[in-house]
Design an enzyme around this catalytic site. Structure first.
Site, PDB file in Angstrom:
ATOM      1  N   LYS A  12      45.279  39.445 -12.638  1.00 36.89           N
ATOM      2  CA  LYS A  12      45.301  40.716 -13.142  1.00 36.89           C
ATOM      3  C   LYS A  12      44.430  41.026 -14.319  1.00 36.89           C
ATOM      4  O   LYS A  12      43.730  41.659 -14.552  1.00 36.89           O
ATOM      5  CB  LYS A  12      46.663  40.198 -13.933  1.00 36.89           C
ATOM      6  CG  LYS A  12      46.792  41.091 -14.674  1.00 36.89           C
ATOM      7  CD  LYS A  12      48.067  41.151 -16.001  1.00 36.89           C
ATOM      8  CE  LYS A  12      48.208  40.807 -16.694  1.00 36.89           C
ATOM      9  NZ  LYS A  12      48.057  41.499 -18.689  1.00 36.89           N
ATOM     10  N   ASN A  13      43.379  39.671 -14.996  1.00 39.85           N
ATOM     11  CA  ASN A  13      42.957  39.664 -16.792  1.00 39.85           C
ATOM     12  C   ASN A  13      41.436  40.768 -15.809  1.00 39.85           C
ATOM     13  O   ASN A  13      40.265  41.062 -16.500  1.00 39.85           O
ATOM     14  CB  ASN A  13      42.967  38.972 -17.679  1.00 39.85           C
ATOM     15  CG  ASN A  13      44.580  38.735 -17.986  1.00 39.85           C
ATOM     16  OD1 ASN A  13      45.125  39.987 -17.991  1.00 39.85           O
ATOM     17  ND2 ASN A  13      44.383  37.829 -18.868  1.00 39.85           N
ATOM     18  N   CYS A  70      52.459  43.284 -30.733  1.00 38.63           N
ATOM     19  CA  CYS A  70      52.889  43.595 -29.542  1.00 38.63           C
ATOM     20  C   CYS A  70      54.492  41.876 -30.016  1.00 38.63           C
ATOM     21  O   CYS A  70      53.204  41.207 -30.940  1.00 38.63           O
ATOM     22  CB  CYS A  70      52.308  43.398 -28.067  1.00 38.63           C
ATOM     23  SG  CYS A  70      51.099  41.783 -28.440  1.00 38.63           S
ATOM     24  N   ARG A  72      47.886  41.715 -33.202  1.00 34.00           N
ATOM     25  CA  ARG A  72      46.397  42.320 -31.918  1.00 34.00           C
ATOM     26  C   ARG A  72      46.140  43.689 -32.502  1.00 34.00           C
ATOM     27  O   ARG A  72      46.368  44.547 -31.821  1.00 34.00           O
ATOM     28  CB  ARG A  72      47.226  42.436 -30.412  1.00 34.00           C
ATOM     29  CG  ARG A  72      47.677  41.107 -30.138  1.00 34.00           C
ATOM     30  CD  ARG A  72      47.907  40.967 -29.061  1.00 34.00           C
ATOM     31  NE  ARG A  72      47.476  40.941 -27.957  1.00 34.00           N
ATOM     32  CZ  ARG A  72      47.375  40.345 -26.592  1.00 34.00           C
ATOM     33  NH1 ARG A  72      48.739  40.670 -25.818  1.00 34.00           N
ATOM     34  NH2 ARG A  72      46.373  41.216 -25.462  1.00 34.00           N
ATOM     35  N   ASP A  83      46.745  31.676 -22.737  1.00 31.48           N
ATOM     36  CA  ASP A  83      47.243  32.357 -21.544  1.00 31.48           C
ATOM     37  C   ASP A  83      47.825  30.931 -20.346  1.00 31.48           C
ATOM     38  O   ASP A  83      49.012  31.384 -20.371  1.00 31.48           O
ATOM     39  CB  ASP A  83      46.489  33.338 -20.619  1.00 31.48           C
ATOM     40  CG  ASP A  83      46.581  34.197 -21.668  1.00 31.48           C
ATOM     41  OD1 ASP A  83      47.306  34.969 -22.458  1.00 31.48           O
ATOM     42  OD2 ASP A  83      45.837  34.711 -20.847  1.00 31.48           O
ATOM     43  N   ARG A  92      55.147  41.557 -14.350  1.00 27.67           N
ATOM     44  CA  ARG A  92      53.636  41.660 -15.329  1.00 27.67           C
ATOM     45  C   ARG A  92      52.580  40.829 -14.399  1.00 27.67           C
ATOM     46  O   ARG A  92      51.260  41.758 -13.946  1.00 27.67           O
ATOM     47  CB  ARG A  92      53.794  42.382 -16.558  1.00 27.67           C
ATOM     48  CG  ARG A  92      54.809  43.397 -17.240  1.00 27.67           C
ATOM     49  CD  ARG A  92      54.173  43.117 -18.517  1.00 27.67           C
ATOM     50  NE  ARG A  92      53.478  43.768 -18.882  1.00 27.67           N
ATOM     51  CZ  ARG A  92      52.564  42.817 -20.179  1.00 27.67           C
ATOM     52  NH1 ARG A  92      53.268  42.077 -20.720  1.00 27.67           N
ATOM     53  NH2 ARG A  92      50.881  43.094 -19.988  1.00 27.67           N
TER      54      ARG A  92
HETATM   55  C1  UD1 Z   1      42.756  39.200 -23.278  1.00 29.25           C
HETATM   56  C2  UD1 Z   1      43.720  38.716 -22.449  1.00 29.25           C
HETATM   57  C3  UD1 Z   1      45.061  38.019 -22.508  1.00 29.25           C
HETATM   58  C4  UD1 Z   1      44.344  36.468 -23.734  1.00 29.25           C
HETATM   59  C5  UD1 Z   1      43.763  37.440 -24.342  1.00 29.25           C
HETATM   60  C6  UD1 Z   1      42.639  36.113 -25.136  1.00 29.25           C
HETATM   61  C7  UD1 Z   1      43.308  40.708 -20.662  1.00 29.25           C
HETATM   62  C8  UD1 Z   1      44.344  41.958 -20.187  1.00 29.25           C
HETATM   63  N1  UD1 Z   1      44.214  40.099 -21.664  1.00 29.25           N
HETATM   64  O1  UD1 Z   1      43.097  39.956 -24.655  1.00 29.25           O
HETATM   65  O2  UD1 Z   1      45.401  37.776 -21.356  1.00 29.25           O
HETATM   66  O3  UD1 Z   1      45.364  35.767 -23.925  1.00 29.25           O
HETATM   67  O4  UD1 Z   1      43.212  37.541 -24.101  1.00 29.25           O
HETATM   68  O5  UD1 Z   1      42.204  35.431 -24.313  1.00 29.25           O
HETATM   69  O6  UD1 Z   1      42.752  40.624 -20.247  1.00 29.25           O
HETATM   70  N2  UD1 Z   1      40.813  41.082 -32.354  1.00 29.25           N
HETATM   71  C9  UD1 Z   1      41.235  41.569 -33.267  1.00 29.25           C
HETATM   72  N3  UD1 Z   1      40.056  42.699 -33.317  1.00 29.25           N
HETATM   73  C10 UD1 Z   1      39.791  42.543 -32.301  1.00 29.25           C
HETATM   74  C11 UD1 Z   1      40.300  42.721 -31.015  1.00 29.25           C
HETATM   75  C12 UD1 Z   1      40.822  41.643 -30.533  1.00 29.25           C
HETATM   76  O7  UD1 Z   1      40.571  40.830 -34.229  1.00 29.25           O
HETATM   77  O8  UD1 Z   1      39.772  44.604 -32.168  1.00 29.25           O
HETATM   78  C13 UD1 Z   1      41.163  39.096 -32.313  1.00 29.25           C
HETATM   79  C14 UD1 Z   1      42.528  39.602 -32.104  1.00 29.25           C
HETATM   80  O9  UD1 Z   1      44.155  39.504 -33.050  1.00 29.25           O
HETATM   81  C15 UD1 Z   1      43.258  37.121 -31.563  1.00 29.25           C
HETATM   82  C16 UD1 Z   1      41.305  36.917 -30.924  1.00 29.25           C
HETATM   83  O10 UD1 Z   1      40.986  38.058 -31.903  1.00 29.25           O
HETATM   84  O11 UD1 Z   1      42.871  36.951 -32.075  1.00 29.25           O
HETATM   85  C17 UD1 Z   1      41.182  37.420 -29.766  1.00 29.25           C
HETATM   86  O12 UD1 Z   1      42.431  38.511 -29.136  1.00 29.25           O
HETATM   87  P1  UD1 Z   1      40.852  39.188 -27.560  1.00 29.25           P
HETATM   88  O13 UD1 Z   1      40.093  38.264 -26.887  1.00 29.25           O
HETATM   89  O14 UD1 Z   1      40.129  40.628 -27.905  1.00 29.25           O
HETATM   90  O15 UD1 Z   1      42.407  39.404 -26.417  1.00 29.25           O
HETATM   91  P2  UD1 Z   1      42.326  40.642 -25.626  1.00 29.25           P
HETATM   92  O16 UD1 Z   1      41.429  40.823 -25.031  1.00 29.25           O
HETATM   93  O17 UD1 Z   1      43.754  41.450 -26.193  1.00 29.25           O
END
Ligand code: UD1
Length: 430
Positions: free
Chosen positions: A22-23, A126, A131, A316, A408
């Site tokens: 999915k990711n 969420c 996030r 995850d 999902r």
């Molecule tokens: C993706 C995955 C999710 C997985 C996560 C971490 C998808 C669709 N989702 O989510 O399943 O759990 O990676 O492996 O691929 N952060 C910030 N600022 C930002 C963006 C992120 O502070 O602008 C922080 C987040 O709060 C979190 C960390 O960075 O603490 C990692 O998040 P991130 O790797 O960005 O997760 P997603 O891409 O949302």
């Protein structure tokens, strides 16, 4: 709303075909916005998130179709998707759609890279924490985008196109790295993405972009170099196997006992989780066809894990491993370092008899739990599947409510487990 009913106590034997990730599928589908030509994706999982993203992309003018029907399957049930973004008719992603799926926020980068403008709703909070998207916006700003926040929307403008630059992430972020990549491929000149996420889904996106004509080096390492090109072409790409789905079923087998081949699973994509499973007493055999997981008779040992960016133990799989540790013959410590508040499953596992103490980002899990079936509620995608794992080892019946969370991210979960001997069924609510 559907529910899932599980009666615990059955061993799992046989094989489970692992679906496409999915990711990986979601950012790959979003990448179709970068080209006027058709992107064909094979091995796309049949998930509600994929269907929703097709609708969201359709809103921007992407012509999306599903094909690849297999014998005995419904017409709309194929796993090949073609996406043609010849004409982008709308650069706005509205709140109603983005709020339903956070990853749809990632349309921001390809829209601004190709069209010079985009208006995308902020995704909001969420279940697993705040996030934020600050680092995604930082990446686009570094590439020359002007960003404003207006009435809950990110308004991004780069009328003269994006310009390559150095993007240094202070924290590893998957969404940030996807955003930087999708922006940099169409930017003028060179970009260097530092402290990039190394998740296999990043490499899969980069591989597909390279097939589309992008110039990318270093994906899968923490420094990615991109030489921008003026346009991208169409391509055919097969989505990589879902390491989270594979890890989840591996934990289910370790919990219930038995012997299951996870077809198409690639051990290198979830080695840290497999190492923790081996340490707990499960037997793992990587074969040409996939990964075989066995546990016959032997008890489970407690194992401490800390979630980390790839190649560390994935966040995850944290909830699923916690469920498994309920049956270990001692206490285990599980530390969540990626997301705050990602312990929503603890309350629900407690309804099944789990004894778990929380101390900040640490969960102290008491083993030898006498699990007993109960009605429980799915709260988010990965949390809900931890309830399935616990239910497989619980005495009596567990009824899981709100299974749309499971739909999902897990394709045909009840069929896949049912064929291996689990007593599991979907019950439709009227
Ligand atoms: C993706 C995955 C999710 C997985 C996560 C971490 C998808 C669709 N989702 O989510 O399943 O759990 O990676 O492996 O691929 N952060 C910030 N600022 C930002 C963006 C992120 O502070 O602008 C922080 C987040 O709060 C979190 C960390 O960075 O603490 C990692 O998040 P991130 O790797 O960005 O997760 P997603 O891409 O949302």
């Amino acid at each position: 709303m559907d529910r899932i009913r599980i009666v615990g106590g059955q061993k799992l034997n046989g094989s489970i075909a692992i679906s496409g990730a999915k990711n990986a599928a979601l950012p790959l589908m979003i990448a179709s916005l970068l080209s006027r030509d058709t992107l064909t994706l094979h091995g796309v999982p049949r998930l509600s998130d994929v269907r929703l993203l097709m609708r969201i992309l359709g809103n921007h003018g992407v012509d999306a179709a599903i094909s690849g029907k297999r014998a005995g399957q419904a017409f709309d049930n194929g796993d090949t998707i073609t996406l043609s973004a010849r004409d982008i008719v709308d650069t706005t992603a509205p709140y109603e759609l983005v709020a339903k799926m956070r990853a749809s926020f990632w349309v921001l980068a390809p829209l601004v890279a190709r069209m010079g403008e985009a208006r995308v709703s902020l995704p909001g909070g969420c279940a697993i924490g705040t996030r934020p998207v600050d680092l995604l916006l930082m990446a686009l700003e570094r590439l020359g985008t002007q960003i404003e926040i207006d009435a809950g929307y990110v308004v991004a403008k780069a009328p003269k196109g994006l310009i390559g630059n150095r993007i240094h992430f202070p924290k590893v972020t998957v969404g940030g790295t996807h955003t930087a990549l999708m922006g940099a491929v169409l930017a003028r000149g060179e970009s260097v993405i530092e402290n990039a996420a190394r998740e296999p889904e990043i490499t899969d996106l980069a591989d597909c972009l390279i097939k589309m004509g992008a110039k990318i080096e270093g994906a899968g390492t923490s420094t990615i170099r991109v030489e921008g090109v003026t346009s991208l072409t169409g391509a055919h790409h097969t989505v990589l196997p879902d390491r989270i789905e594979a890890g989840t079923y591996a934990m289910a087998v370790a919990m219930a006992g038995g012997d299951v081949l996870l077809e198409h699973a690639r051990a290198d994509l979830f080695q840290s989780a497999l190492d923790s499973l081996t340490a707990s007493g499960a037997e793992i055999i990587a074969t040409n066809e996939g990964v075989r997981v066995k546990r016959n008779g032997a008890g489970l040992r407690p194992v401490h894990v800390t979630t980390e960016p790839f190649p560390g133990f994935p966040t995850d799989l944290q909830a699923q491993f916690m469920a498994l540790m309920l049956k270990a013959n001692g206490t285990s410590h599980i530390r969540e370092t990626i997301f705050e508040n990602r312990f929503m499953h603890v309350q629900e596992l407690a309804r099944l008899g789990a004894k778990i103490k929380l101390d900040g980002d640490l969960a102290i899990v008491e083993g030898n739990a006498a699990l007993k079936g109960a009605p429980v509620m799915a709260t988010d995608l990965r949390a809900s599947v931890s309830l399935v794992i616990a239910a497989l080892a619980a005495e009596g019946e567990t009824m899981i409510h709100r299974v749309y969370h499971l739909d999902r991210g897990f394709e045909a979960l009840e069929q896949k487990l049912g064929r291996c001997g689990a007593e599991i069924e979907r019950v439709s609510e009227r």
